[in-house]
Design a protein around this motif. Structure first.
Motif: not given
Length: 190
Positions: A1-18
């Motif tokens: 398991m790793t939280l390593q990411f090159s850029s912050f992961p932007i996630l999307e749902t029908k009504r929201t942006l994470l």
């Protein structure tokens, strides 16, 4: 398991942006974290000033920068405003396990918004962070959160009596869990 990411992961749902939380979100964070009803089952002090909200944002981003925890701002697409937060607040990398935590501004309660956000974060956790287990720990009196967790496939695993002290009172907690294999069966991830 790793939280390593090159850029912050932007996630999307029908009504929201994470997305990543930032200093401009402090007024909305303050509204949420100073509301006794929102914070009723979250064992953290109420925010009493905008400085408390700013300090929380800085702490969240410090954990992200150190790859120790990750929290997303839940942005309402229609307005661009932060309406909540969700993330992996306790990581156990040696066991590929993480605890999910969340909160939502009162005006957006009981509209299925947190369910959308939670499903998206679970999918990301299992598929991108390669988690084996995601857990959630709630105050035993928080029926709404328990129903939310069960509705997306979490199983109630344990009930702990008076296992934490907050504001001078011992509180009970319920531990929920979901295995990656259950997420596949529930079509949360592939």
């Amino acid at each position: 398991m790793t939280l390593q990411f090159s850029s912050f992961p932007i996630l999307e749902t029908k009504r929201t942006l994470l997305r990543r939380i930032g200093p401009d979100d402090a007024p909305e964070v303050f509204i949420m974290r100073s509301d006794p009803e929102v914070m009723r089952y979250i064992p953290r002090p109420l925010a009493v000033s905008i400085d408390d909200a700013t300090a929380l944002i800085e702490m969240v981003n410090d954990f992200i920068d150190k790859n120790e925890k990750i929290n997303w701002a839940i942005e309402w697409k229609a307005t661009g405003q932060l309406i909540g937060m969700i993330g992996f607040v306790n990581l156990k990398p040696d066991h590929c396990r993480a605890e999910v935590g969340y909160s939502l501004t009162k005006a957006y309660h009981r509209q299925g918004i947190m369910r959308e956000a939670l499903l998206r974060v679970l999918k990301h956790g299992f598929e991108e962070f390669n988690l084996h287990t995601i857990e959630a720990i709630i105050d035993a009196e928080n029926d709404a959160s328990g129903k939310l967790l069960e509705s997306v496939g979490f199983r109630r695993e344990a009930f702990f009596r008076e296992d934490f002290l907050f504001n001078g009172h011992y509180r009970n907690s319920i531990h929920f869990g979901m295995l990656r294999s259950e997420a596949v069966v529930n079509k949360i991830c592939i």
